[in-house]
Motif scaffolding. Structure first.
Motif, PDB file in Angstrom:
ATOM      1  N   ASN A 400      43.173  57.962  25.370  1.00 47.98           N
ATOM      2  CA  ASN A 400      44.196  57.956  26.035  1.00 47.98           C
ATOM      3  C   ASN A 400      44.163  56.886  27.108  1.00 47.98           C
ATOM      4  OD1 ASN A 400      45.715  60.331  25.215  1.00 47.98           O
ATOM      5  ND2 ASN A 400      44.354  61.622  26.614  1.00 47.98           N
ATOM      6  N   VAL A 401      42.971  56.500  27.505  1.00 50.11           N
ATOM      7  CA  VAL A 401      42.936  55.063  28.621  1.00 50.11           C
ATOM      8  C   VAL A 401      43.450  53.808  27.785  1.00 50.11           C
ATOM      9  CG1 VAL A 401      41.614  53.887  29.969  1.00 50.11           C
ATOM     10  CG2 VAL A 401      41.560  56.158  30.258  1.00 50.11           C
ATOM     11  N   LEU A 402      42.728  53.703  26.396  1.00 50.09           N
ATOM     12  CA  LEU A 402      43.184  52.850  25.673  1.00 50.09           C
ATOM     13  C   LEU A 402      44.639  52.726  25.426  1.00 50.09           C
ATOM     14  CD1 LEU A 402      42.270  50.310  24.069  1.00 50.09           C
ATOM     15  CD2 LEU A 402      41.488  51.864  22.377  1.00 50.09           C
ATOM     16  N   SER A 403      45.383  53.856  25.200  1.00 54.18           N
ATOM     17  CA  SER A 403      46.680  53.753  24.874  1.00 54.18           C
ATOM     18  C   SER A 403      47.392  53.305  26.225  1.00 54.18           C
ATOM     19  CB  SER A 403      47.187  55.066  24.376  1.00 54.18           C
ATOM     20  OG  SER A 403      46.267  55.786  23.365  1.00 54.18           O
ATOM     21  N   ASN A 404      47.105  53.885  27.407  1.00 54.90           N
ATOM     22  CA  ASN A 404      47.893  53.504  28.321  1.00 54.90           C
ATOM     23  C   ASN A 404      47.760  52.203  28.921  1.00 54.90           C
ATOM     24  OD1 ASN A 404      49.024  56.282  28.792  1.00 54.90           O
ATOM     25  ND2 ASN A 404      47.099  56.830  29.917  1.00 54.90           N
ATOM     26  N   MET A 405      46.534  51.416  28.474  1.00 52.97           N
ATOM     27  CA  MET A 405      46.364  50.114  29.062  1.00 52.97           C
ATOM     28  C   MET A 405      45.984  48.938  28.056  1.00 52.97           C
ATOM     29  SD  MET A 405      43.880  51.406  32.523  1.00 52.97           S
ATOM     30  CE  MET A 405      44.781  52.445  33.629  1.00 52.97           C
ATOM     31  N   GLY A 406      46.092  49.327  26.842  1.00 53.64           N
ATOM     32  CA  GLY A 406      45.975  48.396  25.929  1.00 53.64           C
ATOM     33  C   GLY A 406      46.603  48.828  24.508  1.00 53.64           C
ATOM     34  N   LEU A 407      46.349  48.652  23.474  1.00 50.61           N
ATOM     35  CA  LEU A 407      46.985  48.931  22.161  1.00 50.61           C
ATOM     36  C   LEU A 407      45.974  49.793  21.230  1.00 50.61           C
ATOM     37  CD1 LEU A 407      48.990  45.712  21.034  1.00 50.61           C
ATOM     38  CD2 LEU A 407      49.820  47.728  22.570  1.00 50.61           C
ATOM     39  N   ILE A 408      46.202  51.085  21.322  1.00 50.06           N
ATOM     40  CA  ILE A 408      45.021  52.086  20.509  1.00 50.06           C
ATOM     41  C   ILE A 408      45.718  51.420  19.081  1.00 50.06           C
ATOM     42  CG2 ILE A 408      46.867  53.886  20.282  1.00 50.06           C
ATOM     43  CD1 ILE A 408      44.374  55.759  20.550  1.00 50.06           C
ATOM     44  N   SER A 409      46.800  51.283  18.890  1.00 50.16           N
ATOM     45  CA  SER A 409      46.920  50.588  17.308  1.00 50.16           C
ATOM     46  C   SER A 409      46.039  49.729  16.824  1.00 50.16           C
ATOM     47  CB  SER A 409      48.517  50.157  17.011  1.00 50.16           C
ATOM     48  OG  SER A 409      48.640  49.109  18.048  1.00 50.16           O
ATOM     49  N   CYS A 410      45.336  48.985  17.724  1.00 56.19           N
ATOM     50  CA  CYS A 410      44.309  47.834  17.228  1.00 56.19           C
ATOM     51  C   CYS A 410      42.962  48.299  17.279  1.00 56.19           C
ATOM     52  CB  CYS A 410      44.489  46.474  18.225  1.00 56.19           C
ATOM     53  SG  CYS A 410      46.105  45.676  18.012  1.00 56.19           S
ATOM     54  N   PHE A 411      42.718  49.478  17.781  1.00 53.80           N
ATOM     55  CA  PHE A 411      41.419  49.966  17.831  1.00 53.80           C
ATOM     56  C   PHE A 411      40.624  50.168  16.554  1.00 53.80           C
ATOM     57  CE2 PHE A 411      39.374  54.701  18.935  1.00 53.80           C
ATOM     58  CZ  PHE A 411      38.202  53.689  19.501  1.00 53.80           C
ATOM     59  N   ILE A 412      39.303  49.799  16.611  1.00 51.88           N
ATOM     60  CA  ILE A 412      38.566  49.873  15.334  1.00 51.88           C
ATOM     61  C   ILE A 412      37.945  51.183  15.151  1.00 51.88           C
ATOM     62  CG2 ILE A 412      38.153  47.357  15.352  1.00 51.88           C
ATOM     63  CD1 ILE A 412      35.422  47.769  16.403  1.00 51.88           C
ATOM     64  N   GLY A 413      38.237  52.360  15.915  1.00 53.55           N
ATOM     65  CA  GLY A 413      37.697  53.773  15.600  1.00 53.55           C
ATOM     66  C   GLY A 413      36.361  53.938  15.808  1.00 53.55           C
ATOM     67  N   MET A 414      35.873  55.068  15.012  1.00 56.08           N
ATOM     68  CA  MET A 414      34.664  55.715  15.365  1.00 56.08           C
ATOM     69  C   MET A 414      33.402  55.265  14.558  1.00 56.08           C
ATOM     70  SD  MET A 414      33.318  58.261  16.998  1.00 56.08           S
ATOM     71  CE  MET A 414      32.398  59.810  16.854  1.00 56.08           C
ATOM     72  N   LEU A 415      32.419  55.560  15.050  1.00 54.87           N
ATOM     73  CA  LEU A 415      30.782  55.166  14.721  1.00 54.87           C
ATOM     74  C   LEU A 415      30.107  56.355  14.962  1.00 54.87           C
ATOM     75  CD1 LEU A 415      29.089  53.300  17.287  1.00 54.87           C
ATOM     76  CD2 LEU A 415      31.545  53.325  17.052  1.00 54.87           C
ATOM     77  N   THR A 416      28.856  56.640  14.178  1.00 52.83           N
ATOM     78  CA  THR A 416      27.898  57.875  14.194  1.00 52.83           C
ATOM     79  C   THR A 416      27.039  57.522  15.537  1.00 52.83           C
ATOM     80  OG1 THR A 416      26.522  57.098  12.682  1.00 52.83           O
ATOM     81  CG2 THR A 416      28.387  58.450  12.000  1.00 52.83           C
ATOM     82  N   ASP A 417      26.747  56.195  15.676  1.00 49.34           N
ATOM     83  CA  ASP A 417      25.467  56.006  16.726  1.00 49.34           C
ATOM     84  C   ASP A 417      24.100  57.043  16.355  1.00 49.34           C
ATOM     85  OD1 ASP A 417      24.062  54.386  18.452  1.00 49.34           O
ATOM     86  OD2 ASP A 417      25.080  55.745  20.171  1.00 49.34           O
ATOM     87  N   SER A 418      24.177  57.248  15.133  1.00 45.14           N
ATOM     88  CA  SER A 418      23.151  58.304  14.922  1.00 45.14           C
ATOM     89  C   SER A 418      21.804  57.979  13.973  1.00 45.14           C
ATOM     90  CB  SER A 418      24.059  59.541  14.305  1.00 45.14           C
ATOM     91  OG  SER A 418      22.996  60.435  13.997  1.00 45.14           O
ATOM     92  N   ARG A 419      20.767  58.760  14.209  1.00 51.52           N
ATOM     93  CA  ARG A 419      19.584  58.522  13.399  1.00 51.52           C
ATOM     94  C   ARG A 419      19.628  59.522  11.988  1.00 51.52           C
ATOM     95  NH1 ARG A 419      18.443  57.407  18.430  1.00 51.52           N
ATOM     96  NH2 ARG A 419      17.135  55.537  18.865  1.00 51.52           N
TER      97      ARG A 419
END
Length: 479
Positions: A400-419
């Motif tokens: 929501n913050v990214l949408s309001n203050m930037g372009l979520i359409s350019c967002f590179i999305g999710m990662l797991t950061d997991s072991r």
């Protein structure tokens, strides 16, 4: 196979999707996309060797400090967490814990993983723990449940491990020669190269770094030469991104200390003052970032964690065992200064900033706009909700913050950061939350009912943006 439970509304095919448009976006556009997991802590050796785990505790509980924290909170003895209890005893204690994790993301993740990998639709608890354990263990012995098969089940196309500059990367090179449909690339994580708080540990690390680079590190210039050598070594083996875990970035407008003098003090095992440590980190990171830019890499900064807060448990169990929290560090001014020090000389690489304190979401979302220069779509990224924020509320807040203050359409999305090799349903979790956000806006009349265009934005965020942002190409591996 474990029988289906009667709670048909839990984890149904429309889980987290609250209206028809959200369901269309997820099922028709997001659901079947491949996964590019550009930051995780999986073992390259276990991927390359196609490890077959013998039981669920080994693949699911070992190393998972999210689960460990929940078990400790419930009053379960360390014996059943990181101690000498048997694997079956540890699994039973986790199963005992699960019903008490309701409204924690662990509850969703646990049951998504059991359902997607093992076909289990029952709610895990103490009474069915033995049956679930036996069922999963039997499946884990099948070839398709070795590490590469598990990744294949989730349509994982790319994974990026997290690797110290001294790592040989032999597993990456060997794996690149195999035809599996999966690509595995290293990510350069040089945290120890500027971790000068403990001179003894640092000097020991410099010996290993020098040996890996073929350089005797006697002064600060040698340190930079060794790091540049290893960056070249990583680049030849397919690496196209770096990562750094820091409380905050540092910035100094003027040269306040002589780096060689500081290096000499470290060599004589003298503890530096906090400001000297910060200056050393700033200058070293600045030089590293210039090297990344020259190679065309992406640089990632994970900022805001307060680590190893429990010294008693640190001495007993070591780091990364579940005793870290959100920190409250000042971020904005130094972050801007650091990025500007590189951008002012046109040496700022593509950058992903991850924030751990939700109070700073707006700071990070507006900071990325300061350094997007039109050269690359989404050059500076506000990374997906990280660590304590990779849950429904945290991901919604970040988007929501990214949408309001930037372009979520350019967002590179999710990662797991997991072991964990069982963590990839987190991408499904993210995709459902993303589609629901857009679906609600359509239902509310805040976005047009334009399935084709919104479907494109969804597929870009879930897959195409990351694919285009990172220079992943198996031909990059030249050794």
């Amino acid at each position: 196979m474990i029988s289906t439970n009667s709670q048909v509304n839990f984890l149904s095919e429309d889980f987290l999707l609250q209206n028809s448009f959200a369901k269309t976006l997820y099922h028709d556009y997001a659901k079947n996309l491949p996964i590019i997991d550009y930051h995780n802590h999986l073992s390259p050796s276990e991927v390359n060797s196609n490890r077959q785990f013998s039981n669920m505790s080994q693949i699911w509980l070992a190393g998972d400090h999210y689960k460990w924290r929940a078990m400790r909170t419930l009053g379960i003895s360390e014996k059943y967490i990181t101690g000498n209890a048997t694997d079956s005893e540890k699994f039973k204690k986790w199963a005992q814990t699960v019903p008490y994790t309701m409204r924690n993301p662990l509850y969703h993740w646990t049951h998504l993983e059991l359902k997607r990998y093992f076909g289990i639709e029952e709610i895990l608890n103490e009474s069915n723990a033995a049956e679930v354990y036996l069922h999963c263990n039997e499946l884990l012995q099948k070839p398709e449940y070795a590490t590469q098969g598990l990744l294949g089940q989730m349509k994982v196309e790319v994974i990026c491990s997290t690797d110290d500059p001294i790592d040989s990367l032999h597993d990456h090179v060997n794996f690149s020669r195999k035809k599996t449909g999966l690509s595995m690339y290293p990510a350069f994580r040089p945290d120890k190269a500027y971790a000068i708080e403990n001179p003894d540990a640092y000097l020991s690390y410099l010996e290993k770094l020098g040996e890996a680079a073929g350089i005797s590190i006697q002064n600060y210039e040698d340190l930079l030469a060794a790091l540049e050598n290893r960056i070249g070594y990583f680049h030849e083996r397919g690496c196209r991104l770096s990562d750094h875990g820091l409380e905050q970035l540092y910035f100094f407008e003027k040269d306040e200390f002589n780096l060689q003098d500081l290096f000499e003090l470290i060599r004589f095992k003298k503890k530096l003052e906090p400001k000297e440590i910060q200056y050393f980190k700033f200058k070293t990171l600045q030089e590293l970032c210039k090297m990344y830019h020259s190679k065309g890499w992406v640089q990632q900064f994970h900022l805001g964690a307060l680590r190893n807060t429990n010294t008693r448990k640190l001495s007993e169990l070591g780091p990364d065992t579940g005793f870290d929290s959100i920190g409250d560090f000042d971020q904005a001014k130094a972050l801007a200064g650091f990025l500007n020090s590189l951008d002012s000389k046109d040496q700022l690489a593509k950058t992903v900033l991850y924030n751990l304190n939700p109070r700073d979401n707006e700071v990070f979302a507006t900071m990325i706009g300061n350094f997007n220069d039109g050269s690359t779509k989404g050059k500076i990224q506000f990374g997906s909700g990280w660590w304590y924020l990779d849950q429904k509320d945290g991901m919604e807040a970040q988007m929501n913050v990214l949408s309001n203050m930037g372009l979520i359409s350019c967002f590179i999305g999710m990662l797991t950061d997991s072991r964990s090799f069982l963590s990839f349903p987190r991408h499904e979790y993210f995709r459902r939350i993303l589609c629901n956000l857009f679906g609600k806006d359509v239902e509310n009349g805040e976005l047009p009912w334009d399935e084709k265009w919104l479907g494109k934005i969804i597929t870009d965020i879930c897959y195409h943006n990351a694919k285009n942002y990172f220079d992943f190409n198996s031909k990059n591996i030249t050794v």
